[in-house]
Design a protein around this motif. Structure first.
Motif, short mmCIF file in Angstrom:
data_model
loop_
_atom_site.label_atom_id
_atom_site.label_comp_id
_atom_site.label_asym_id
_atom_site.label_seq_id
_atom_site.Cartn_x
_atom_site.Cartn_y
_atom_site.Cartn_z
N ILE A 179 -3.53 20.61 6.56
CA ILE A 179 -2.65 19.57 7.10
C ILE A 179 -1.69 20.15 8.12
CG2 ILE A 179 -0.86 17.88 6.55
CD1 ILE A 179 -2.11 17.61 3.76
N GLU A 180 -1.70 19.56 9.30
CA GLU A 180 -0.76 19.95 10.36
C GLU A 180 0.41 18.96 10.44
OE1 GLU A 180 -0.88 19.97 15.20
OE2 GLU A 180 -2.52 21.02 14.18
N GLU A 181 0.11 17.69 10.31
CA GLU A 181 1.14 16.65 10.31
C GLU A 181 0.84 15.66 9.18
OE1 GLU A 181 3.77 16.32 12.22
OE2 GLU A 181 3.38 17.81 13.78
N MET A 182 1.87 15.16 8.54
CA MET A 182 1.67 14.13 7.52
C MET A 182 2.86 13.19 7.48
SD MET A 182 0.68 14.41 3.45
CE MET A 182 2.34 14.72 2.80
N GLU A 183 2.57 11.91 7.38
CA GLU A 183 3.58 10.89 7.19
C GLU A 183 3.17 10.06 5.98
OE1 GLU A 183 6.76 9.70 7.17
OE2 GLU A 183 6.69 10.21 9.32
N VAL A 184 4.14 9.67 5.18
CA VAL A 184 3.87 8.89 3.97
C VAL A 184 4.53 7.53 4.10
CG1 VAL A 184 4.05 8.80 1.47
CG2 VAL A 184 3.83 11.03 2.61
N ALA A 185 3.74 6.48 3.89
CA ALA A 185 4.26 5.11 3.94
C ALA A 185 4.17 4.49 2.55
CB ALA A 185 3.48 4.27 4.94
N THR A 186 5.21 3.83 2.13
CA THR A 186 5.27 3.16 0.83
C THR A 186 5.37 1.65 1.05
OG1 THR A 186 7.68 3.03 0.62
CG2 THR A 186 6.63 5.15 0.05
N ALA B 89 0.83 -1.21 0.00
CA ALA B 89 0.00 0.00 0.00
C ALA B 89 0.86 1.25 0.00
CB ALA B 89 -0.92 0.01 1.22
N PHE B 90 0.29 2.30 -0.55
CA PHE B 90 0.85 3.65 -0.45
C PHE B 90 -0.14 4.42 0.42
CE2 PHE B 90 1.63 8.02 -1.73
CZ PHE B 90 3.01 8.07 -1.86
N THR B 91 0.33 4.91 1.57
CA THR B 91 -0.58 5.45 2.57
C THR B 91 -0.15 6.84 3.01
OG1 THR B 91 -0.92 3.20 3.41
CG2 THR B 91 -1.69 5.01 4.80
N LEU B 92 -1.13 7.73 3.09
CA LEU B 92 -0.92 9.05 3.67
C LEU B 92 -1.62 9.10 5.02
CD1 LEU B 92 -0.09 9.69 0.75
CD2 LEU B 92 -1.28 11.87 0.95
N TYR B 93 -0.85 9.37 6.07
CA TYR B 93 -1.40 9.59 7.41
C TYR B 93 -1.40 11.09 7.63
CZ TYR B 93 -0.25 4.64 7.96
OH TYR B 93 -0.16 3.28 7.78
N MET B 94 -2.58 11.69 7.75
CA MET B 94 -2.67 13.15 7.81
C MET B 94 -3.42 13.60 9.06
SD MET B 94 -3.46 14.06 3.80
CE MET B 94 -4.75 12.80 3.61
N GLY B 95 -2.82 14.54 9.77
CA GLY B 95 -3.48 15.19 10.90
C GLY B 95 -3.86 16.61 10.51
N PHE B 96 -5.13 16.98 10.74
CA PHE B 96 -5.64 18.27 10.29
C PHE B 96 -5.91 19.21 11.48
CE2 PHE B 96 -7.02 15.19 7.06
CZ PHE B 96 -6.44 15.75 5.94
N ASP B 97 -5.84 20.50 11.19
CA ASP B 97 -6.09 21.50 12.23
C ASP B 97 -7.57 21.88 12.32
OD1 ASP B 97 -6.52 23.00 9.97
OD2 ASP B 97 -4.94 24.48 10.37
N GLY B 98 -8.43 20.98 11.92
CA GLY B 98 -9.86 21.21 11.99
C GLY B 98 -10.60 19.91 12.19
N GLU B 99 -11.83 19.99 12.66
CA GLU B 99 -12.64 18.80 12.87
C GLU B 99 -13.24 18.33 11.55
OE1 GLU B 99 -15.38 19.68 16.00
OE2 GLU B 99 -13.78 19.86 17.51
N PRO B 100 -13.71 17.07 11.49
CA PRO B 100 -14.16 16.51 10.21
C PRO B 100 -15.18 17.35 9.47
CG PRO B 100 -14.02 14.79 11.87
CD PRO B 100 -13.77 16.07 12.58
#
Length: 504
Positions: A421-428, A309-320
């Motif tokens: 986006i406040e935080e983001m990590e990318v997994a390959t 999988a190619f995955t983006l883990y994203m933390g946002f500065d707002g609610e859904p």
């Protein structure tokens, strides 16, 4: 040197349930895990003020206390239910396309049918007929296969015999004309790893049935909470766990397993070994191909690795709600092809027109992320091979270039999301290779082609007496199947011990 009744290699879902089940029965069990925490894929990691869920999207088979599913029974028997707080998801899933189509299905059979019929009125009767087939097939599947009818027959289970090996696409084509409707009904293929043109109808039917009947769930604290609870119960029952302790060799003598050698060179004898590691690594690295019977190697060579999988883990500065995210599970579809195009794209490095699944746990559980924030797990399936050809010096540049391509696609559905986006990590796939130790970074084990489906799988037993497999490599993929696989491996060991003791 102290020996054990059982050594379990790897603290993923299967390894944890195997360990906990065996220790509960009084066996002397050693669990070895090379990481510093239990869980494998069922874990989390922290970036900034976010704790990101790694893998769990929708927990299946749990059910409610009033209408319990098989997974609730399993976790209850292991004594961990009171240690966990489950969060029910009201939505089955939301489907969004880049050209504006948007439909949400609720996790209720009758509601989901009505929602589909309202959106596709021309196919109203076909939709009803399709879900009648799904339920009737699933019930026959449960009775004949899961509950192991000793005398199954075509007369008793006509739907099972007729549809078990038929590709999903063929069943969908026989029911529907609208390609968009067929795409909407087949999105769960991403949870198994094969597009509908290659996936047996059995899997789609059972996924629908399981989620509609027992509802999708998540966990307070994420899947790491489940892993921690199982590990704690294992210890409470007298088990021994060593973290930062990998296995270098599985010892065999003739056709019998004898124990393991750790990465530190310690030789530990055991009567049984449960491998929560892929058969590829177990046979070729931990045992050695020269010691493995040719029949096992031939069988393994006849199977193919599933996707990573190619995955983006994203933390946002707002609610859904601020971001336009209204459901826990959304499938983003740049196209509605459910055949070979999807599969071909999985084998390419480049991004841009992939089907993606987006999980936002804060929708069902507003406390999952810090107040005023939310997090998203965005996944698209990709095979590992193209990533193995990326030069080391170009890896990070390639990874973030492709993440940009994914974000451009996502912003066609959620404009302006990138700016929150406040935080983001990318997994390959290489990330998954590193942390899971799976060949090709496969997240689902072997591909579930029809010839390798649950009807033909070699299962949890290995080519050696006393060596068993647990996890997605020895059966079906997903959280519920891998948790159940550990319990099944433990059951096989207990049965052999009981038989060898003369039934005492």
């Amino acid at each position: 040197m102290e020996g054990y009744d059982v050594i379990v290699v790897g603290a993923g879902n299967g390894g944890l349930t195997a360990s906990a089940s065996l220790a509960q029965k009084g066996l002397n069990v050693l669990l070895l895990e090379r990481h510093n925490v239990p869980g494998g894929s069922a874990t989390s990691f922290c970036r900034g003020r976010f704790e990101f869920e790694v893998a769990l999207h929708q927990l299946s088979g749990l059910g409610t206390p009033e209408y319990p599913g098989p997974l609730r029974a399993l976790l209850g028997s292991l004594g961990v239910l009171d240690d966990l707080t489950f969060v029910e998801m009201s939505d089955l899933y939301r489907v969004q396309t880049t050209d504006g189509f948007d439909l949400t299905l609720r996790a209720d059979r009758h509601q989901a049918v009505r929602e589909l019929q309202d959106r596709f009125p021309v196919e109203k009767d076909a939709i009803e007929a399709f879900f009648q087939l799904v339920y009737a097939f699933a019930q026959q599947m449960l009775q004949a296969v899961v509950f192991r009818d000793p005398e199954p027959s075509r007369e008793k289970y006509p739907l099972l015999y007729r549809y078990a090996f038929v590709p999903c696409k063929e069943v969908l084509d026989n029911h529907f004309r609208d390609p968009l409707l067929k795409a909407v009904l087949s999105v769960y293929w991403g949870y198994i790893g094969l597009p509908p043109s290659r996936l047996a109808f059995t899997y789609l039917a059972m996924v629908f049935f399981t989620y509609l009947e027992f509802k999708p769930f998540h966990l307070k604290g994420g899947s790491q909470a489940l892993s921690n609870a199982l590990a704690a119960r294992f210890l409470a029952n007298g088990g021994t766990v060593r973290y930062h302790c990998g296995v270098k060799k599985i010892l065999v003598e003739g056709e019998r397993v004898r124990g393991v050698v750790t990465d530190d060179g310690e030789r530990i004898p055991a009567r049984f070994v449960v491998s929560n590691v892929s058969p590829v690594a177990t046979y070729l690295q931990l045992i050695g191909a020269e010691r493995v019977p040719e029949r096992a190697l031939v069988e393994m060579r006849g199977r193919s690795l599933g996707p990573s999988a190619f995955t983006l883990y994203m933390g946002f500065d707002g609610e859904p709600a601020e971001l336009g995210i209204t459901e826990s599970t959304s499938f983003l579809m740049p196209h509605i092809d459910i055949g070979d195009l999807s599969y071909r794209r999985m084998r390419e490095l480049e991004m841009g027109s992939e089907v993606m699944v987006m999980s936002c746990y804060d929708v069902a559980d507003p406390t999952f992320s810090p107040p005023g924030t939310s997090q998203v797990n965005l996944v698209t399936l990709k095979f590992g091979e193209p990533w193995l050809r990326v030069p080391t010096t170009e890896y990070y540049g390639t990874k973030y270039r492709l993440a940009e391509a994914v974000l451009r696609t996502v912003e066609k559905v959620y404009p302006g999301l990138r700016g929150r986006i406040e935080e983001m990590e990318v997994a390959t796939p290489l990330t998954h290779m590193r942390y899971l130790g799976h060949p090709g970074g496969s997240i689902y084990g072997f591909e579930q082609q029809t010839k390798d489906s649950l009807f033909f799988q070699p299962g949890r037993r290995s080519a050696f007496q006393g060596l068993l497999f647990a996890g997605g490599w020895g059966g079906d993929c997903g959280f519920q199947p891998t948790l159940e696989s550990g319990r099944a491996a433990a059951g096989s060991i207990l049965k052999e011990i009981h038989a060898s003791s003369g039934g005492r």
